[in-house]
Design an enzyme around this catalytic site. Structure first.
Site, short mmCIF file in Angstrom:
data_model
loop_
_atom_site.label_atom_id
_atom_site.label_comp_id
_atom_site.label_asym_id
_atom_site.label_seq_id
_atom_site.Cartn_x
_atom_site.Cartn_y
_atom_site.Cartn_z
N ARG A 150 -3.28 -24.33 26.74
CA ARG A 150 -3.95 -24.58 25.45
C ARG A 150 -5.39 -24.07 25.47
NH1 ARG A 150 -6.19 -29.63 22.49
NH2 ARG A 150 -5.54 -29.33 20.33
N ILE A 176 -7.16 -26.22 15.44
CA ILE A 176 -5.92 -26.23 16.22
C ILE A 176 -5.50 -27.70 16.19
CG2 ILE A 176 -7.27 -26.40 18.39
CD1 ILE A 176 -4.95 -25.08 19.85
N SER A 177 -4.24 -27.95 15.80
CA SER A 177 -3.80 -29.34 15.61
C SER A 177 -3.86 -30.12 16.91
CB SER A 177 -2.36 -29.38 15.08
OG SER A 177 -2.26 -28.71 13.85
N GLN A 178 -3.92 -31.44 16.78
CA GLN A 178 -3.87 -32.34 17.94
C GLN A 178 -2.52 -32.17 18.63
OE1 GLN A 178 -4.60 -36.35 16.64
NE2 GLN A 178 -3.99 -37.21 18.62
#
Ligand code: SAH
Length: 218
Positions: free
Chosen positions: A40, A66-68
């Site tokens: 990530r 950027i999503s959790q």
């Protein structure tokens, strides 16, 4: 600047993240395996290197995020992705979610409305590992009629309503996972398209997404 080295330190943090997701209720081993595989920190500026594996969203420019990881895992688990399925994603953003789907063997069609993000994404070397992702610059409300029908549809921005054109592009039996509502909180819905074209809805938890906006930008 990004750090494209994936060493024991990052791998260790990733394992901890996976255990955290497990404790929060994610049970799909394929989803957890994809998150354990994908670095990530490659998707973030090196300033975030040490915190890239915290379970939170981060800015990626153009006012987007950027999503959790928990949200990515949650939506992906609801989608029940199988190898070779055709998946339409609305909101490419950092590509992280698209790569999770591709790592699980899906054929991913992802749309981004921000020209700058779309152009940046094409430069990202890591996507060469995933020839099963196709990138499109456009308005997600329109979907991709020429590539329809899809087995699965995933929306990664807050939709004001369920876009009818996307429902029309689903196969009979297809699933759509979509956060719906304007404002701070969205209800996560899973839509199943029935053979007669009608839809059934299941309601899941509440999440917070950036808005799904009409038209292209740039
Ligand atoms: N899936 C992304 C999440 C990005 S945030 C990730 O894993 O990082 C949501 C993204 O949806 C933003 O990049 C935003 O620009 C995009 N978006 C918003 N409305 C859209 C629309 N109508 N069509 C396509 N993309 C849209």
């Amino acid at each position: 600047m990004r750090n494209y080295k994936d060493d024991w330190y990052h791998k260790g943090l990733r394992k901890q993240l996976v255990e955290q997701l497990r404790s929060k209720g994610i049970t799909d081993e394929q989803v957890l395996n994809a998150i354990n595989t994908i670095p990530r920190h490659y998707f973030l500026d090196s300033a975030f290197d040490k915190i890239a594996y915290e379970d939170r969203a981060f800015p990626i420019g153009e006012g987007q995020t950027i999503s959790q990881p928990y949200t990515v895992a949650y939506q992906t688990q609801l989608l029940q992705v199988k190898r070779n399925e055709k998946v339409l994603e609305i909101g490419t953003g950092s590509i992280y979610q698209a790569i999770v789907l591709a790592e699980m063997g899906a054929r991913v069609y992802t749309i981004e409305r921000q020209k700058k993000l779309f152009e940046q994404n094409k430069q990202f070397f890591y996507i060469t590992r995933y020839p099963n992702i196709k990138f499109f610059y456009g308005d997600g409300f329109e979907g991709l009629p020429s590539f329809a029908p899809f087995d699965k549809v995933i929306i990664t921005a807050a939709a004001p309503f369920i876009p009818p054109k996307l429902v029309a592009q689903m196969k009979a039996g297809a699933l759509m996972v979509i956060p719906v509502d304007e404002g701070d909180k969205q209800r996560m819905l899973r839509i199943t398209k029935q053979p007669d074209g009608s839809c059934t809805e299941e309601l899941f938890d509440y999440f917070s997404f950036v808005p799904m906006l009409k038209g292209r930008n740039g």
